[in-house]
Design an enzyme around this catalytic site. Structure first.
Site, PDB file in Angstrom:
ATOM      1  N   ASP A 252      -8.048   2.028   7.532  1.00 11.33           N
ATOM      2  CA  ASP A 252      -7.679   0.622   7.675  1.00 11.33           C
ATOM      3  C   ASP A 252      -7.353   0.057   6.291  1.00 11.33           C
ATOM      4  O   ASP A 252      -8.120   0.244   5.335  1.00 11.33           O
ATOM      5  CB  ASP A 252      -8.822  -0.167   8.311  1.00 11.33           C
ATOM      6  CG  ASP A 252      -8.447  -1.626   8.548  1.00 11.33           C
ATOM      7  OD1 ASP A 252      -7.924  -1.927   9.637  1.00 11.33           O
ATOM      8  OD2 ASP A 252      -8.678  -2.447   7.633  1.00 11.33           O
TER       9      ASP A 252
ATOM     10  N   ASN B  21      -0.191 -10.356   4.030  1.00 10.10           N
ATOM     11  CA  ASN B  21       0.824 -11.048   4.828  1.00 10.10           C
ATOM     12  C   ASN B  21       0.873 -12.539   4.495  1.00 10.10           C
ATOM     13  O   ASN B  21       1.958 -13.129   4.365  1.00 10.10           O
ATOM     14  CB  ASN B  21       0.553 -10.854   6.318  1.00 10.10           C
ATOM     15  CG  ASN B  21       1.033  -9.511   6.833  1.00 10.10           C
ATOM     16  OD1 ASN B  21       1.952  -8.922   6.270  1.00 10.10           O
ATOM     17  ND2 ASN B  21       0.409  -9.022   7.885  1.00 10.10           N
TER      18      ASN B  21
ATOM     19  N   HIS C  25       5.420 -11.327   5.728  1.00  9.14           N
ATOM     20  CA  HIS C  25       5.348 -10.181   6.628  1.00  9.14           C
ATOM     21  C   HIS C  25       6.323  -9.077   6.230  1.00  9.14           C
ATOM     22  O   HIS C  25       6.064  -7.897   6.507  1.00  9.14           O
ATOM     23  CB  HIS C  25       5.616 -10.634   8.069  1.00  9.14           C
ATOM     24  CG  HIS C  25       4.486 -11.436   8.649  1.00  9.14           C
ATOM     25  ND1 HIS C  25       3.378 -10.858   9.213  1.00  9.14           N
ATOM     26  CD2 HIS C  25       4.300 -12.782   8.725  1.00  9.14           C
ATOM     27  CE1 HIS C  25       2.541 -11.805   9.643  1.00  9.14           C
ATOM     28  NE2 HIS C  25       3.084 -12.988   9.355  1.00  9.14           N
TER      29      HIS C  25
ATOM     30  N   ASP D 223       5.142  -5.316   5.775  1.00 14.82           N
ATOM     31  CA  ASP D 223       5.730  -4.132   6.414  1.00 14.82           C
ATOM     32  C   ASP D 223       6.038  -3.048   5.382  1.00 14.82           C
ATOM     33  O   ASP D 223       5.831  -1.850   5.629  1.00 14.82           O
ATOM     34  CB  ASP D 223       7.007  -4.515   7.162  1.00 14.82           C
ATOM     35  CG  ASP D 223       6.728  -5.287   8.439  1.00 14.82           C
ATOM     36  OD1 ASP D 223       5.560  -5.296   8.881  1.00 14.82           O
ATOM     37  OD2 ASP D 223       7.668  -5.893   8.988  1.00 14.82           O
TER      38      ASP D 223
ATOM     39  N   GLU E 178      -2.549  -2.490  10.909  1.00 16.87           N
ATOM     40  CA  GLU E 178      -2.716  -1.903   9.581  1.00 16.87           C
ATOM     41  C   GLU E 178      -3.628  -0.679   9.611  1.00 16.87           C
ATOM     42  O   GLU E 178      -4.150  -0.257   8.581  1.00 16.87           O
ATOM     43  CB  GLU E 178      -3.281  -2.942   8.600  1.00 16.87           C
ATOM     44  CG  GLU E 178      -4.691  -3.402   8.885  1.00 16.87           C
ATOM     45  CD  GLU E 178      -4.753  -4.594   9.831  1.00 16.87           C
ATOM     46  OE1 GLU E 178      -5.771  -5.309   9.806  1.00 16.87           O
ATOM     47  OE2 GLU E 178      -3.778  -4.799  10.588  1.00 16.87           O
TER      48      GLU E 178
END
Length: 376
Positions: free
Chosen positions: A231, A239, A244, A248, A274
């Site tokens: 994680d 973010n 965002h 990404d 994630e």
């Protein structure tokens, strides 16, 4: 490797084997004909044997791409067809068994490798020239000429049907890849991972496997595997702070890092959001600890673009022998992941009592002997 890419590689290998058999047979046949005709001054069969033999090094060499090899084969077919028509015209003979078998070979190469219109044009021109050479000695037996025309039509029809089937199979394989691949990172997705875990625990793969962790030599059934649930720490802050799109890009970079840290036989997946998963082929605690250190070190030392914030990861780890099925294993590794995050993040948890700080693990990894640090 995605199924579609694997299928393309297998098709290329099959095509090279077909070229090899075709050229070898051509060399053998024309060499036998040349042995009989060379004493009489006819060197044409020997030239065809040499032309076929010249293709063999290109077929056997991996440096020649499949596309370039196709081009070479088509050009050899063009030269061979031109030579055949010239030889047939100069001899002034009727169509025999040799001619009736040779002409369809050129048709098969053209229709197999060229676009349909180009193949039909070449085949049609050759057939018309051949018909003109045969009919100039009228009256003559029209059956061989009609037989060759029928073969031309049959090869064309079979090519059309074959290409339609191939397009449908390629479309099906592409959809299968999309169903099992994460579109953002290019890694396998959650569905693919769950399928592989179910296969590992399937009755066909394992007859009996103890719940407790045991040495691999004592485990009956398939060799145990390891699982890392990874994680990205504080990803929501990434973010919120950078947007965002940057988030990404961070996920893509993490996916590339996991792929580079995976060894031969290991598989990287995007679990969702994630979270990522790494299935480790060697089901040993030492291997999992080493790979976790490798991941943390790679994330810390990777030359990321300046626009991307550096991140750390928390990892839950487990061995397949600790669970009776895939669902229980996923629950176990998920619980350990959250223990790693509760313990301060940037660490790995592999049991219920201890959390290993990944920064410490990476230092131990970097200090390991070169042969250990480079393994996998």
């Amino acid at each position: 490797m995605p199924e579609n890419a694997l299928r393309e590689r297998m098709l290329e290998a099959t095509r090279r084997r077909g070229y090899l058999v075709l050229c070898a047979c051509s060399v053998a046949v024309h060499s036998a004909i040349a042995t009989r005709e060379l004493p009489h001054g006819n060197w044409r069969a020997a030239m065809l044997a040499l032309l076929s033999a010249a293709l063999l090094p290109a077929i056997l060499s991996r440096r020649v791409s499949a596309q370039r090899l196709d081009t070479l084969v088509v050009w050899c077919a063009n030269i061979g067809a031109s030579y055949f028509l010239w030889d047939f015209s100069s001899r002034g003979l009727g169509l025999g068994a040799r001619e009736s078998l040779t002409v369809p070979l050129f048709f098969a190469v053209w229709f197999g490798l060229l676009p349909l219109k180009q193949a039909a044009l070449r085949g049609g021109v050759m057939y018309l020239v051949l018909a003109a050479l045969v009919l100039r000695h009228w009256p003559t037996d029209p059956v061989p000429l009609l037989y060759i025309g029928f073969l031309l039509f049959l090869i064309g029809q079979m090519t059309v049907a074959g290409r339609q089937i191939q397009q449908e199979l390629s479309r099906t394989a592409r959809y299968a890849d999309l169903a099992l691949t994460d579109p953002l990172t290019g890694l396998f997705n959650r569905r693919s991972m769950e399928r592989r875990l179910e296969d590992h625990y399937s009755p066909q793969a394992i007859a009996s496997q103890p719940v407790a962790v045991t040495p691999p030599a004592a485990v009956e059934g398939p060799a145990p595997i390891g699982i890392l649930l990874i994680d990205v720490d504080l990803f929501k802050a990434v973010n919120d702070t950078h947007g965002h799109v940057t988030g990404d890009r961070v996920l893509v970079a993490v996916g590339q890092t996991l792929r580079s840290c995976a060894r031969s036989g290991d598989l990287a997946f995007r679990w969702g959001g994630e979270e990522f998963v790494l299935l480790v082929a060697a089901g040993e605690r030492a291997a999992l600890e080493q790979i976790c250190g490798r991941i943390h070190r790679a994330l810390a030392e990777q030359d990321w673009p300046q626009a991307l914030p550096r991140v750390t990861v928390s990892i839950g780890a487990a061995l397949s022998g600790e669970a009776q099925d895939a669902a229980e294993l996923l629950k176990l590794v998920d619980r350990r992941l959250y223990r790693a995050k509760d313990a301060g993040r940037a660490r790995m948890v592999m049991d219920e009592a201890q959390a290993t700080d990944l920064s410490d693990e990476s230092r131990a990894f970097s200090a390991a002997p070169p042969e250990l640090a480079s393994s996998g």
